[in-house]
Each structure stands twice: as C-alpha cells, then as structure tokens.
Motif scaffolding. Structure first.
Motif, PDB file in Angstrom:
ATOM      1  N   ASP A   1      30.663  85.879  37.587  1.00  0.00           N
ATOM      2  CA  ASP A   1      30.093  86.015  36.241  1.00  0.00           C
ATOM      3  C   ASP A   1      29.708  87.457  35.928  1.00  0.00           C
ATOM      4  OD1 ASP A   1      30.339  83.336  35.588  1.00  0.00           O
ATOM      5  OD2 ASP A   1      28.362  82.802  36.384  1.00  0.00           O
ATOM      6  N   GLU A   2      29.654  88.306  36.939  1.00  0.00           N
ATOM      7  CA  GLU A   2      29.332  89.719  36.733  1.00  0.00           C
ATOM      8  C   GLU A   2      30.541  90.520  36.252  1.00  0.00           C
ATOM      9  OE1 GLU A   2      26.344  90.782  36.976  1.00  0.00           O
ATOM     10  OE2 GLU A   2      25.292  89.361  38.280  1.00  0.00           O
ATOM     11  N   ILE A   3      31.725  89.938  36.306  1.00  0.00           N
ATOM     12  CA  ILE A   3      32.951  90.676  35.983  1.00  0.00           C
ATOM     13  C   ILE A   3      32.928  91.283  34.578  1.00  0.00           C
ATOM     14  CG2 ILE A   3      35.440  90.410  35.566  1.00  0.00           C
ATOM     15  CD1 ILE A   3      35.527  88.537  37.982  1.00  0.00           C
ATOM     16  N   PRO A   4      32.591  90.525  33.515  1.00  0.00           N
ATOM     17  CA  PRO A   4      32.600  91.136  32.172  1.00  0.00           C
ATOM     18  C   PRO A   4      31.658  92.334  32.047  1.00  0.00           C
ATOM     19  CG  PRO A   4      32.554  88.749  32.012  1.00  0.00           C
ATOM     20  CD  PRO A   4      32.318  89.079  33.450  1.00  0.00           C
ATOM     21  N   GLY A   5      30.462  92.231  32.617  1.00  0.00           N
ATOM     22  CA  GLY A   5      29.508  93.337  32.540  1.00  0.00           C
ATOM     23  C   GLY A   5      29.989  94.567  33.280  1.00  0.00           C
ATOM     24  N   LEU A   6      30.576  94.355  34.439  1.00  0.00           N
ATOM     25  CA  LEU A   6      31.108  95.481  35.203  1.00  0.00           C
ATOM     26  C   LEU A   6      32.265  96.152  34.465  1.00  0.00           C
ATOM     27  CD1 LEU A   6      31.077  93.839  38.762  1.00  0.00           C
ATOM     28  CD2 LEU A   6      29.653  95.769  38.025  1.00  0.00           C
ATOM     29  N   ARG A   7      33.163  95.337  33.916  1.00  0.00           N
ATOM     30  CA  ARG A   7      34.311  95.888  33.186  1.00  0.00           C
ATOM     31  C   ARG A   7      33.850  96.681  31.969  1.00  0.00           C
ATOM     32  NH1 ARG A   7      37.369  94.706  28.760  1.00  0.00           N
ATOM     33  NH2 ARG A   7      39.552  95.398  28.859  1.00  0.00           N
ATOM     34  N   LYS A   8      32.848  96.176  31.273  1.00  0.00           N
ATOM     35  CA  LYS A   8      32.335  96.861  30.080  1.00  0.00           C
ATOM     36  C   LYS A   8      31.815  98.251  30.423  1.00  0.00           C
ATOM     37  CE  LYS A   8      28.947  96.409  26.347  1.00  0.00           C
ATOM     38  NZ  LYS A   8      28.343  97.746  26.565  1.00  0.00           N
ATOM     39  N   MET A   9      31.136  98.387  31.545  1.00  0.00           N
ATOM     40  CA  MET A   9      30.587  99.691  31.914  1.00  0.00           C
ATOM     41  C   MET A   9      31.690 100.692  32.249  1.00  0.00           C
ATOM     42  SD  MET A   9      27.207  98.587  34.126  1.00  0.00           S
ATOM     43  CE  MET A   9      26.517 100.243  34.141  1.00  0.00           C
ATOM     44  N   ILE A  10      32.831 100.197  32.724  1.00  0.00           N
ATOM     45  CA  ILE A  10      33.960 101.089  32.999  1.00  0.00           C
ATOM     46  C   ILE A  10      34.704 101.424  31.701  1.00  0.00           C
ATOM     47  CG2 ILE A  10      36.177 101.320  34.183  1.00  0.00           C
ATOM     48  CD1 ILE A  10      33.867 101.432  36.120  1.00  0.00           C
ATOM     49  N   VAL A  11      35.045 100.410  30.929  1.00  0.00           N
ATOM     50  CA  VAL A  11      35.901 100.596  29.754  1.00  0.00           C
ATOM     51  C   VAL A  11      35.132 101.198  28.581  1.00  0.00           C
ATOM     52  CG1 VAL A  11      37.312  99.399  28.038  1.00  0.00           C
ATOM     53  CG2 VAL A  11      37.446  98.737  30.451  1.00  0.00           C
ATOM     54  N   ASP A  12      33.953 100.653  28.282  1.00  0.00           N
ATOM     55  CA  ASP A  12      33.205 101.063  27.088  1.00  0.00           C
ATOM     56  C   ASP A  12      32.229 102.209  27.353  1.00  0.00           C
ATOM     57  OD1 ASP A  12      34.543  99.065  25.745  1.00  0.00           O
ATOM     58  OD2 ASP A  12      32.913  97.597  25.933  1.00  0.00           O
ATOM     59  N   ASP A  13      31.600 102.197  28.520  1.00  0.00           N
ATOM     60  CA  ASP A  13      30.586 103.217  28.809  1.00  0.00           C
ATOM     61  C   ASP A  13      31.146 104.433  29.531  1.00  0.00           C
ATOM     62  OD1 ASP A  13      28.871 101.414  27.656  1.00  0.00           O
ATOM     63  OD2 ASP A  13      28.094 100.630  29.551  1.00  0.00           O
ATOM     64  N   GLY A  14      32.402 104.366  29.958  1.00  0.00           N
ATOM     65  CA  GLY A  14      33.069 105.541  30.503  1.00  0.00           C
ATOM     66  C   GLY A  14      32.764 105.886  31.941  1.00  0.00           C
ATOM     67  N   PHE A  15      32.233 104.940  32.711  1.00  0.00           N
ATOM     68  CA  PHE A  15      31.967 105.219  34.120  1.00  0.00           C
ATOM     69  C   PHE A  15      33.268 105.192  34.921  1.00  0.00           C
ATOM     70  CE2 PHE A  15      27.697 103.969  32.818  1.00  0.00           C
ATOM     71  CZ  PHE A  15      26.903 104.847  33.548  1.00  0.00           C
ATOM     72  N   ASP A  16      33.294 105.971  35.988  1.00  0.00           N
ATOM     73  CA  ASP A  16      34.428 105.930  36.911  1.00  0.00           C
ATOM     74  C   ASP A  16      34.255 104.828  37.955  1.00  0.00           C
ATOM     75  OD1 ASP A  16      35.819 108.228  35.853  1.00  0.00           O
ATOM     76  OD2 ASP A  16      34.276 109.473  36.786  1.00  0.00           O
ATOM     77  N   LEU A  17      33.015 104.601  38.343  1.00  0.00           N
ATOM     78  CA  LEU A  17      32.721 103.620  39.388  1.00  0.00           C
ATOM     79  C   LEU A  17      31.349 103.009  39.113  1.00  0.00           C
ATOM     80  CD1 LEU A  17      33.184 104.215  43.221  1.00  0.00           C
ATOM     81  CD2 LEU A  17      31.133 103.118  42.348  1.00  0.00           C
ATOM     82  N   ILE A  18      31.266 101.711  39.252  1.00  0.00           N
ATOM     83  CA  ILE A  18      29.990 101.010  39.134  1.00  0.00           C
ATOM     84  C   ILE A  18      29.756 100.242  40.427  1.00  0.00           C
ATOM     85  CG2 ILE A  18      28.694  99.186  37.962  1.00  0.00           C
ATOM     86  CD1 ILE A  18      28.897 101.700  36.324  1.00  0.00           C
TER      87      ILE A  18
END
Length: 313
Positions: free
Chosen positions: A100-117
């Motif tokens: 269930d954490e997958i959408p939140g993790l993906r959002k931080m990479i795609v939308d927030d511009g992180f390289d690694l979370i």
C-alpha cells in the motif's frame, strides 16, 4: 512501464502468493503498468515452483533464480539490471513491507523529483534488544559518516528513479548502503518516507547479529571505495608521503648528530629504527598506491552470478 517492483526472496513460499496478489491489487487500482521481478536467492523450499505458477497466471510477474545463495545484494543487483520501469521499488518478500506504500513512494519520485526514497519504519514490531537498539546505533553512525540524513538505511522498502539503479552496482552486503552508493554516483536528492512495518506472518528472519559487524566493515569499505576507487594513489600516496617524511626527518636528525658528535652511535639509538620503519612503511604505501592505480585502470567486469533459470526476461 510505470513501475518495476523488485522482490529478493529466500525460502518464502508461503508469503509469495499473498504478496503478489496485494501488489497486483494496488497497481491495478492506481492504473499502473508494472512488472514484479521475484529474485530467488537460492531457496531450498518450494519458492521457485510458486514463482513459476504465479508467472503462468500473470505475465507481469517475472522471476530470476540463482543457482545458489549469493545474498540480498546480489539479488537486488540482478533485479535492478532486469528492471524496465521508470520507477523501481524494492520490498522484502516476508509481508513486513506493505504494498500500500507503493503509490506514495512513486509520487515522491515522479512528482516531487527525488532520486531515491528510503522507507523509515518508525514503529517496529521487532525485538527491542536484538534489533531496535543495534539498528538505531548503526543508522546513527552511518548517517554521520555518509552525511545522508536517514533514520533507517536498512529498510527494504525503497523507491528509485530508473537512472539510479542503472548507475550503481550492489555487491557483497552493500544493500544496506544503497543510498550511500547513489550519493557517490552523483544522485543528491535522497529523501525519506515513514512506512508501515508489519509483524512477520510466515517463516523466520534471515538475519542475525553478524549483520551489524559486517555492516560496519562494509561502511568502511564503501567510504574508501567511494572516495578513492578512481584515484587510490591519493590515499596511499598521502600516507606514504607522510611516513616517508617522518622517516627522512629522523634520518636527517641522526646524520646531523653524527657530524656534530663523531662518537655518536647511530645504530644504538631507537630513533634509527623508527626512521628505518617509517621509510619502509612509506615506500610500501607508495607501492600499494601504484599497484592499486594499475588495478583500477585495468579492472574487468565483476559480480557475475550464475543464474539457473529465468521467467519472462
């Protein structure tokens, strides 16, 4: 492809069907195009047969099977090589990481511009004495040495931009230091997300006390390799020069003393042996630096693992 989920596993036959169903449900609900890469690290139970059955039922599920147990780092390295998704997410196979954490993790990479979370299991269900206290100490030291502000380096639940996993090599037991590897590779935007930690439902833990000892040894290795792998002479040459100058200083002192006082006996002085030792150490360090430079400039590819079978790759 939106997401690749890389799952290293060792003797997890009971949890795999439930884990894959859960991942499928989350990805379908969010309309992600995805693949699940299950990397069997030499399981001795029925895990590979389960992977084959899951792959036949769902072509998004792919498998890699090692001929023997190489370790989690090797499993992640091969999973990263096979991953095709724009975002790569890793999680353990024991159901202690929540899909269930997958959408939140993906959002931080795609939308927030992180390289690694990196996930942070702020609330844990592990034994406090054997895991929590050593883990906190380990993470505090790693954060201080690496200058990366994370609370849980060893959390298996992480998300990466595709370019990150294609730019790093995970070997030995370096899986706990992937954020450090990413930093040394030039990826500076590393973040953290509080994630759910679930109680183990099946099986037993695969890690013991020795992982903390190995962890600190690996930290020393990765710090040295990260700084000096491309310029080893800068390390060995610096210390070689220092020892050589110390030895040279002692030698000049002895020579001057001999000229001032002819009866001065050089070989009966402790300084003579200190000078000799320092000069020899300095020369050996220089030699080590030259040899390391030759190796670094001519090293062939490494970390090739014997893969017995693959599915869908």
């Amino acid at each position: 492809m939106d997401i690749s989920i890389v799952v290293p596993l060792l003797n997890e036959e009971e949890s795999l069907p439930e884990l894959c169903d859960w991942i499928n449900r989350v990805c379908n609900e969010n309309k992600y195009s995805y693949e699940i890469i299950l990397v069997d690290d030499g399981s001795t139970d029925n895990s590979w047969n389960v992977v084959e059955e899951l792959s036949r039922a769902n072509t998004s599920i792919k498998g890699i099977r090692f001929q023997r147990n190489y370790g989690k780092s090797a499993a992640l390295n091969e999973g990263f090589r096979a991953a095709q998704g724009d975002v790569v997410i890793t999680m353990d196979a024991d159901l202690q990481d929540s899909p269930d954490e997958i959408p939140g993790l993906r959002k931080m990479i795609v939308d927030d511009g992180f390289d690694l979370i990196s996930g942070w299991k702020k609330v844990r269900y592990d034994n406090t004495l054997t895991k929590n206290i050593p883990s906190k100490f380990f993470n505090a030291v790693t954060s201080r040495v690496s200058k990366i502000k994370l609370h849980d380096f060893n959390c298996g639940l992480k998300a990466y931009r595709k370019k990150v996993v294609k730019s790093i090599e995970v070997y030995g037991e370096m899986h706990r230091y992937i954020p450090v590897l990413a930093k040394w590779a030039g990826f500076k935007k590393i973040g953290e997300k509080v994630v759910e930690h679930r109680k183990r439902k099946y099986g037993v833990t695969k890690f013991g006390w020795e992982r903390f000892v190995n962890g600190f040894l690996d930290l020393l290795s990765i710090t040295f390799v990260g700084k000096f792998s491309k310029r080893p002479m800068h390390f060995f040459g610096l210390w070689g020069t220092l020892f050589f100058l110390i030895g040279l200083g002692f030698t000049l002192y002895l020579i001057i003393s001999k000229f001032i006082s002819p009866e001065f006996n050089l070989t009966n002085r402790p300084v003579f042996y200190l000078a000799l030792t320092a000069i020899l150490i300095g020369m050996q360090l220089f030699l080590a630096g030259f040899i390391s430079e030759l190796i670094a400039r001519n090293a062939p590819g490494r970390n090739t693992y014997l893969i017995e079978d693959k599915i869908g790759l």
